[in-house]
Write an enzyme that holds these catalytic residues in place. Structure first.
Site, PDB file in Angstrom:
ATOM      1  N   TRP A 129     -18.496   9.441  -6.388  1.00 17.55           N
ATOM      2  CA  TRP A 129     -19.630   9.976  -7.160  1.00 17.55           C
ATOM      3  C   TRP A 129     -19.110  10.676  -8.418  1.00 17.55           C
ATOM      4  CZ3 TRP A 129     -22.112  15.314  -6.347  1.00 17.55           C
ATOM      5  CH2 TRP A 129     -23.274  15.420  -7.113  1.00 17.55           C
ATOM      6  N   TYR A 163     -24.003   5.224  -9.036  1.00 18.94           N
ATOM      7  CA  TYR A 163     -22.820   5.841  -9.649  1.00 18.94           C
ATOM      8  C   TYR A 163     -22.383   5.056 -10.890  1.00 18.94           C
ATOM      9  CZ  TYR A 163     -22.197   7.978  -4.953  1.00 18.94           C
ATOM     10  OH  TYR A 163     -22.367   8.623  -3.750  1.00 18.94           O
ATOM     11  N   GLN A 210     -25.414   8.912   5.969  1.00 17.17           N
ATOM     12  CA  GLN A 210     -24.490   9.712   5.151  1.00 17.17           C
ATOM     13  C   GLN A 210     -25.230  10.938   4.611  1.00 17.17           C
ATOM     14  OE1 GLN A 210     -22.354   9.189   0.903  1.00 17.17           O
ATOM     15  NE2 GLN A 210     -21.792   7.606   2.366  1.00 17.17           N
ATOM     16  N   PRO A 243     -17.561  17.337   1.524  1.00 20.10           N
ATOM     17  CA  PRO A 243     -16.959  18.160   2.587  1.00 20.10           C
ATOM     18  C   PRO A 243     -16.351  19.457   2.050  1.00 20.10           C
ATOM     19  CG  PRO A 243     -15.556  16.268   2.100  1.00 20.10           C
ATOM     20  CD  PRO A 243     -16.859  16.039   1.368  1.00 20.10           C
ATOM     21  N   LYS A 287     -13.819  13.702  -2.402  1.00 18.62           N
ATOM     22  CA  LYS A 287     -13.540  13.009  -3.660  1.00 18.62           C
ATOM     23  C   LYS A 287     -12.700  13.911  -4.549  1.00 18.62           C
ATOM     24  CE  LYS A 287     -17.923  14.332  -5.743  1.00 18.62           C
ATOM     25  NZ  LYS A 287     -18.474  15.029  -4.569  1.00 18.62           N
ATOM     26  N   SER A 288     -11.816  13.282  -5.292  1.00 20.89           N
ATOM     27  CA  SER A 288     -10.998  13.999  -6.256  1.00 20.89           C
ATOM     28  C   SER A 288     -10.519  13.000  -7.288  1.00 20.89           C
ATOM     29  CB  SER A 288      -9.790  14.643  -5.557  1.00 20.89           C
ATOM     30  OG  SER A 288      -8.933  15.189  -6.532  1.00 20.89           O
ATOM     31  N   ARG A 343      -4.207  15.873  -5.162  1.00 20.71           N
ATOM     32  CA  ARG A 343      -5.283  16.261  -4.234  1.00 20.71           C
ATOM     33  C   ARG A 343      -5.772  15.079  -3.412  1.00 20.71           C
ATOM     34  NH1 ARG A 343      -8.888  19.760  -8.472  1.00 20.71           N
ATOM     35  NH2 ARG A 343      -7.647  21.664  -8.468  1.00 20.71           N
ATOM     36  N   GLU A 363      -3.341  15.031  -0.753  1.00 18.80           N
ATOM     37  CA  GLU A 363      -3.526  16.215   0.104  1.00 18.80           C
ATOM     38  C   GLU A 363      -4.713  16.012   1.055  1.00 18.80           C
ATOM     39  OE1 GLU A 363      -3.863  19.805  -2.313  1.00 18.80           O
ATOM     40  OE2 GLU A 363      -5.282  20.635  -0.858  1.00 18.80           O
TER      41      GLU A 363
HETATM   42  P1  A2P Z   1     -10.874  17.222  -8.848  1.00 15.90           P
HETATM   43  O1  A2P Z   1     -11.577  15.927  -8.949  1.00 15.90           O
HETATM   44  O2  A2P Z   1     -10.609  17.849 -10.178  1.00 15.90           O
HETATM   45  O3  A2P Z   1      -9.653  17.144  -7.964  1.00 15.90           O
HETATM   46  P2  A2P Z   1     -16.481  17.328  -2.682  1.00 15.90           P
HETATM   47  O4  A2P Z   1     -15.642  16.235  -2.113  1.00 15.90           O
HETATM   48  O5  A2P Z   1     -16.918  18.351  -1.672  1.00 15.90           O
HETATM   49  O6  A2P Z   1     -17.663  16.830  -3.458  1.00 15.90           O
HETATM   50  O7  A2P Z   1     -15.586  18.150  -3.736  1.00 15.90           O
HETATM   51  C1  A2P Z   1     -15.117  17.558  -4.910  1.00 15.90           C
HETATM   52  C2  A2P Z   1     -14.581  18.624  -5.826  1.00 15.90           C
HETATM   53  O8  A2P Z   1     -13.501  19.299  -5.211  1.00 15.90           O
HETATM   54  C3  A2P Z   1     -14.054  18.039  -7.121  1.00 15.90           C
HETATM   55  O9  A2P Z   1     -14.416  18.960  -8.147  1.00 15.90           O
HETATM   56  C4  A2P Z   1     -12.539  18.024  -6.932  1.00 15.90           C
HETATM   57  O10 A2P Z   1     -11.895  18.278  -8.160  1.00 15.90           O
HETATM   58  C5  A2P Z   1     -12.308  19.179  -5.984  1.00 15.90           C
HETATM   59  N1  A2P Z   1     -11.217  18.890  -5.057  1.00 15.90           N
HETATM   60  C6  A2P Z   1     -11.059  17.795  -4.294  1.00 15.90           C
HETATM   61  N2  A2P Z   1      -9.974  17.902  -3.512  1.00 15.90           N
HETATM   62  C7  A2P Z   1      -9.425  19.091  -3.780  1.00 15.90           C
HETATM   63  C8  A2P Z   1      -8.283  19.772  -3.285  1.00 15.90           C
HETATM   64  N3  A2P Z   1      -7.510  19.226  -2.365  1.00 15.90           N
HETATM   65  N4  A2P Z   1      -7.995  20.998  -3.809  1.00 15.90           N
HETATM   66  C9  A2P Z   1      -8.785  21.563  -4.729  1.00 15.90           C
HETATM   67  N5  A2P Z   1      -9.892  20.966  -5.227  1.00 15.90           N
HETATM   68  C10 A2P Z   1     -10.205  19.750  -4.761  1.00 15.90           C
END
Ligand code: A2P
Length: 267
Positions: free
Chosen positions: A19, A48, A166, A194, A235-236, A241, A244
């Site tokens: 997304w 998306y 979902q 999450p 998502k990242s 990350r 991670e």
């Molecule tokens: P980024 O894309 O800059 O890494 P969700 O999955 O709950 O929607 O959260 C997504 C958000 O969390 C994005 O802004 C993402 O930023 C950030 N994010 C994803 N993984 C991590 C992580 N391991 N540590 C810190 N921020 C994270």
């Protein structure tokens, strides 16, 4: 490691959410990276706007098609049979992967009409989706953002029970009623956001627990979903990350799960 849907289709237990990742190089590169890092489950949506790049990244990855699970979604505003067929064909063409693994109704109502009753429209599009499923063009079908009432009204007039639902799911927002209903009815719960779209990362209570496990807050929050048999879709766009977030092969103690269950207002 995977979950089994009620039709025995296997779905990798961790998915990569896309997304807000723009179509073109951004989505292509990030999906390529996720696949390189071992993700085998990519979640996108017609809305998306990045299906073309997601599909291209999967095709170019060199990974066998059967080994990657791809989800996409019928736009929330589509509530008629004819437009559902058109949208499904559009997604299939954009992804260009031969088949879709999971096709979801994105929401029970258009985003401009949240909460409005679209029961008849959902039944109509679900019948179209049963057709896509019967033809093999998608290996499973489901819904997104449905609550218990939405699910019950859909199921009262259709044949196939959704294979998945979902919904937004994170520490402090575990949607117990919907989750319990789905799990009792054999509907896999997938959790999006999450990490509460990143807002949970500053929570001191969760941070303290993560420190005890030698994990990051993100890792703990993702693992928490799995403790509840909910499939996480983090998502990242940051490679470190993305890596991670895939570290899910460990366990939270039952007492810590119970403590997290009791947390409210985490964001
Ligand atoms: P980024 O894309 O800059 O890494 P969700 O999955 O709950 O929607 O959260 C997504 C958000 O969390 C994005 O802004 C993402 O930023 C950030 N994010 C994803 N993984 C991590 C992580 N391991 N540590 C810190 N921020 C994270």
């Amino acid at each position: 490691m995977s979950f089994a849907l009620s039709n025995d289709v296997s779905i990798p237990r961790l998915g990569f959410g896309t997304w807000q990742i723009p179509d073109g190089e951004a989505a292509y590169e990030v999906v390529t990276e996720a696949l390189r890092l071992g993700y085998r489950h990519i979640d996108t949506a017609r809305a998306y706007g990045n299906e073309e790049s997601v599909g291209r990244a999967v095709r170019d990855s060199g990974i066998a098609r059967e080994e990657v699970f791809v989800t996409t979604k019928l736009p929330a505003e589509v509530k008629s049979h004819a437009l559902a067929v058109e949208a499904f064909e559009g997604s299939s063409k954009a992804l260009d992967l031969g088949w879709i693994d999971l096709y979801l109704i994105h929401a029970p109502w258009p985003w401009t009409e949240i909460g409005k009753d679209h029961r008849a429209g959902n039944i109509e599009v679900w019948k179209a989706m049963e057709g896509f499923y019967a033809s093999g063009a998608t290996r499973s079908i489901g819904v997104s953002n449905f609550n218990v009432k939405d699910l019950e009204s859909l199921r009262s007039d259709t044949d196939v029970t959704p294979h998945a639902n979902q919904i937004m799911w994170f520490v402090g927002n575990r949607q117990a009623e919907t989750t319990e209903y789905c799990q009792a009815e054999g509907i896999l719960v997938e959790g999006y956001s999450p990490l509460a779209t990143g807002r949970i990362l500053q929570n001191p209570e969760v941070q303290g627990m993560a420190d005890r496990y030698g994990k990051t807050v993100a890792q703990l929050c993702i693992r928490y979903l799995l403790e509840h048999d909910v499939l996480p879709l983090p998502k990242s766009t940051t490679p470190s990350r993305i890596a991670e977030n895939a570290d899910v092969d460990w366990q939270l103690d039952a007492a810590d799960v119970a403590y997290l269950d009791g947390l409210a207002n985490t964001v």
